[in-house]
Design a protein around this motif. Structure first.
Motif, PDB file in Angstrom:
ATOM      1  N   UNK A 134       0.792  -1.218   0.000  1.00 21.01           N
ATOM      2  CA  UNK A 134       0.000   0.000   0.000  1.00 21.01           C
ATOM      3  C   UNK A 134       0.820   1.263   0.000  1.00 21.01           C
ATOM      4  N   UNK A 135       2.140   1.137   0.178  1.00 24.55           N
ATOM      5  CA  UNK A 135       2.990   2.324   0.172  1.00 24.55           C
ATOM      6  C   UNK A 135       3.188   2.805  -1.263  1.00 24.55           C
ATOM      7  N   UNK A 136       2.869   4.077  -1.530  1.00 19.81           N
ATOM      8  CA  UNK A 136       3.020   4.628  -2.875  1.00 19.81           C
ATOM      9  C   UNK A 136       4.087   5.711  -2.939  1.00 19.81           C
ATOM     10  N   UNK A 137       4.838   5.885  -1.864  1.00 17.77           N
ATOM     11  CA  UNK A 137       5.905   6.873  -1.856  1.00 17.77           C
ATOM     12  C   UNK A 137       5.528   8.178  -1.210  1.00 17.77           C
ATOM     13  N   UNK A 138       4.245   8.408  -0.966  1.00 14.75           N
ATOM     14  CA  UNK A 138       3.810   9.686  -0.412  1.00 14.75           C
ATOM     15  C   UNK A 138       2.918   9.522   0.821  1.00 14.75           C
ATOM     16  N   UNK A 139       1.922   8.644   0.716  1.00 16.37           N
ATOM     17  CA  UNK A 139       0.956   8.512   1.793  1.00 16.37           C
ATOM     18  C   UNK A 139       1.554   7.775   2.997  1.00 16.37           C
ATOM     19  N   UNK A 140       1.141   8.191   4.178  1.00 18.05           N
ATOM     20  CA  UNK A 140       1.579   7.517   5.397  1.00 18.05           C
ATOM     21  C   UNK A 140       0.889   6.161   5.510  1.00 18.05           C
ATOM     22  N   UNK A 141       1.593   5.205   6.083  1.00 19.44           N
ATOM     23  CA  UNK A 141       1.041   3.880   6.315  1.00 19.44           C
ATOM     24  C   UNK A 141       0.378   3.862   7.690  1.00 19.44           C
ATOM     25  N   UNK A 142      -0.834   3.374   7.744  1.00 15.77           N
ATOM     26  CA  UNK A 142      -1.613   3.422   8.977  1.00 15.77           C
ATOM     27  C   UNK A 142      -1.674   2.031   9.606  1.00 15.77           C
ATOM     28  N   UNK A 143      -1.473   1.998  10.916  1.00 15.32           N
ATOM     29  CA  UNK A 143      -1.703   0.788  11.727  1.00 15.32           C
ATOM     30  C   UNK A 143      -0.919  -0.420  11.230  1.00 15.32           C
ATOM     31  N   UNK A 144       0.336  -0.202  10.913  1.00 10.06           N
ATOM     32  CA  UNK A 144       1.180  -1.327  10.546  1.00 10.06           C
ATOM     33  C   UNK A 144       1.770  -1.957  11.806  1.00 10.06           C
ATOM     34  N   UNK A 145       1.700  -3.282  11.873  1.00 10.04           N
ATOM     35  CA  UNK A 145       2.249  -4.016  13.002  1.00 10.04           C
ATOM     36  C   UNK A 145       3.252  -5.042  12.501  1.00 10.04           C
ATOM     37  N   UNK A 146       4.186  -5.359  13.373  1.00 12.40           N
ATOM     38  CA  UNK A 146       5.206  -6.340  13.025  1.00 12.40           C
ATOM     39  C   UNK A 146       4.750  -7.740  13.411  1.00 12.40           C
ATOM     40  N   UNK A 147       5.138  -8.709  12.596  1.00  8.07           N
ATOM     41  CA  UNK A 147       4.851 -10.112  12.874  1.00  8.07           C
ATOM     42  C   UNK A 147       6.164 -10.855  13.083  1.00  8.07           C
ATOM     43  N   UNK A 148       6.231 -11.754  14.069  1.00  8.48           N
ATOM     44  CA  UNK A 148       7.463 -12.532  14.267  1.00  8.48           C
ATOM     45  C   UNK A 148       7.707 -13.462  13.088  1.00  8.48           C
ATOM     46  N   UNK A 149       8.971 -13.527  12.655  1.00  7.26           N
ATOM     47  CA  UNK A 149       9.273 -14.295  11.454  1.00  7.26           C
ATOM     48  C   UNK A 149      10.210 -15.467  11.739  1.00  7.26           C
ATOM     49  N   UNK A 150      11.245 -15.250  12.537  1.00  6.80           N
ATOM     50  CA  UNK A 150      12.173 -16.317  12.896  1.00  6.80           C
ATOM     51  C   UNK A 150      12.857 -15.931  14.199  1.00  6.80           C
ATOM     52  N   UNK A 151      13.602 -16.874  14.779  1.00  4.97           N
ATOM     53  CA  UNK A 151      14.240 -16.606  16.064  1.00  4.97           C
ATOM     54  C   UNK A 151      15.599 -17.289  16.158  1.00  4.97           C
ATOM     55  N   UNK A 152      16.508 -16.647  16.890  1.00  6.32           N
ATOM     56  CA  UNK A 152      17.819 -17.218  17.200  1.00  6.32           C
ATOM     57  C   UNK A 152      17.909 -17.716  18.634  1.00  6.32           C
ATOM     58  N   UNK A 153      16.780 -17.868  19.278  1.00  4.74           N
ATOM     59  CA  UNK A 153      16.710 -18.438  20.624  1.00  4.74           C
ATOM     60  C   UNK A 153      17.557 -17.651  21.622  1.00  4.74           C
ATOM     61  N   UNK A 154      17.071 -16.455  21.952  1.00  8.23           N
ATOM     62  CA  UNK A 154      17.629 -15.637  23.038  1.00  8.23           C
ATOM     63  C   UNK A 154      19.092 -15.254  22.822  1.00  8.23           C
ATOM     64  N   UNK A 155      19.483 -15.022  21.586  1.00 11.98           N
ATOM     65  CA  UNK A 155      20.825 -14.537  21.286  1.00 11.98           C
ATOM     66  C   UNK A 155      20.712 -13.220  20.529  1.00 11.98           C
TER      67      UNK A 155
END
Length: 431
Positions: A134-155
């Motif tokens: 939805x980013x077109x270079x000008x408009x602000x992005x609303x209500x974007x949240x991060x999703x966990x993708x991978x982990x290095x187990x507490x490192x």
């Protein structure tokens, strides 16, 4: 392993210095420096300082910025750090279009090659992803949240890089590991396929980069570490192709006066359109240039480029398609100094020549009046303060201690471990 005494960093836990960071637009349209919570940007095309505007309705950076990065196409810029904020900026308007809150302090960022995803890693070893659909270079992005993708187990994850073809995301940590993960079509659902592990470093991995040419478009991975080595990897198999011990080549062994610790590689970057790798090493006043023979899969020392006339030990390196190498030395939160946050910018040219080793084709450290952007750029990125050489030496020492406290794993007695557990306060930010 035998328990050791409490490290120096614990007695000074409130003192957290952060190294100055630098990033250059892929086409060298702008240059950014982060010092503490301050983000400084200079527009090279317009020849003027950039005023940042925040349209994201989120807070500004209030603590040390630990990672900055331009996207591969140069349309986006990301800053993140100890305040648990990830701020995404449009480089066309230099407006912050989105602010994402992290649950933990952020240690590394990367943008997918197509510009559709921002990935960031935290100090608990989790890599998160933000969808920029939805980013077109000008408009602000609303209500974007991060999703966990991978982990290095507490490192603590120290570096994130996408492969040149965008197929893989590579993550490194303080537990000596490099993980190569297949980047999926739907990363918000998590990643489930590990391509390989690149194992061989004997201390924390501090930095990653790719070296590639038109003949080798898939490229090879290079990594720098606290064990004073730069290593070359084939990420498809995780095979170690070559190891270059850089400490002795940079002439640092004699200067350490019998100390047992290594001189860590603090940063590295690949010079575009070639096979040269610029390496920053703790205590080295300048950079080390490595040459990578992709056909032979080997690394070799090309040259040490010294910064003469001043105490300049780079804390961050960046380059662009112009072939210039940009460097910054500096630190924030330096105690006992009139100027607790300081930065010094230098630029090296001459990497496009056929041989960097011949006297007539040596890389050249540009004088301040030869630096693109001139005095205006230096005033914006450095500030107008004149700082004594001993202050920069103190800053380099502070960075050295902070890096060791953060990345060298500590050993505790069972009593101290129990005490630390009782005193933990891991409150999560509600998103």
């Amino acid at each position: 392993m035998e328990d050791t005494t409490m490290e120096e960093g614990e007695t000074n836990k409130d003192i957290e210095v952060a190294p100055a960071l630098m990033a250059v637009h892929p086409a060298q349209e702008s240059v950014a420096v982060a010092v503490g919570s301050e983000l400084r940007v200079f527009d090279l095309h317009g020849g003027s300082a950039v005023s940042l505007v925040d349209d994201s309705c989120g807070p500004s950076h209030k603590d040390s910025i630990r990672a900055i990065r331009y996207g591969a196409k140069g349309k986006l810029f990301v800053s993140a750090g100890d305040d648990k904020l990830v701020k995404i900026w449009s480089t066309e308007s230099w407006r912050c279009i989105c602010t994402v809150s992290s649950e933990k302090r952020v240690s590394a960022v990367a943008l997918s090659n197509d510009g559709l995803y921002v990935c960031f890693a935290d100090k608990f070893g989790v890599v998160w992803v933000v969808d920029l659909d939805g980013f077109d270079g000008n408009e602000a992005l609303v209500s974007k949240k991060a999703a966990p993708m991978l982990s290095h187990y507490c490192s603590i994850i120290t570096s994130l890089e996408f492969s040149p073809d965008g197929r893989f995301i590579v993550s490194a940590d303080r537990d000596f590991k490099i993980r190569v993960t297949v980047f999926p079509k739907k990363p918000l659902d998590g990643v489930h396929e590990i391509q390989s592990f690149c194992l061989g470093h004997t201390e924390f991995v501090s930095c990653l980069s790719f070296v590639y040419t038109s003949d080798y478009p898939q490229g090879f991975l290079v990594s720098g570490s606290g064990d004073s080595t730069v290593r070359l990897w084939d990420i498809s198999s995780g095979s170690l192709l070559d190891t270059c011990k850089v400490e002795s080549k940079a002439g640092l062994l004699e200067s350490r006066r019998g100390e047992e610790c290594n001189s860590p590689v603090t940063n590295l970057c690949t010079i575009p359109d070639g096979t040269l790798i610029a390496v920053a090493i703790q205590s080295l006043q300048g950079i080390l240039l490595l040459s990578c023979d992709l056909s032979a899969r080997t690394l070799s020392i090309a040259k040490v480029v010294s910064i003469k006339g001043e105490a300049f030990i780079p804390t961050s390196l960046s380059t662009s398609s112009s072939g210039l190498l940009w460097m910054v030395a500096g630190v924030s939160n330096l105690r006992g100094c009139d100027h607790p946050s300081l930065a010094r910018v230098r630029v090296i040219s001459g990497f496009r020549e056929s041989s960097v080793c011949s006297p007539e084709h040596e890389p050249t450290v540009l004088e301040d009046n030869e630096t693109p952007g001139g005095d205006k750029l230096l005033e914006k990125l450095q500030g107008s303060l004149l700082v004594e050489e001993k202050v920069f030496l103190a800053a380099a020492e502070a960075v050295k201690i902070a890096m060791s406290n953060l990345l060298v794993k500590k050993q505790y007695s069972s009593e101290k471990r129990d005490l630390r557990k009782r005193n933990r306060n891991d409150r999560k930010i509600k998103q």
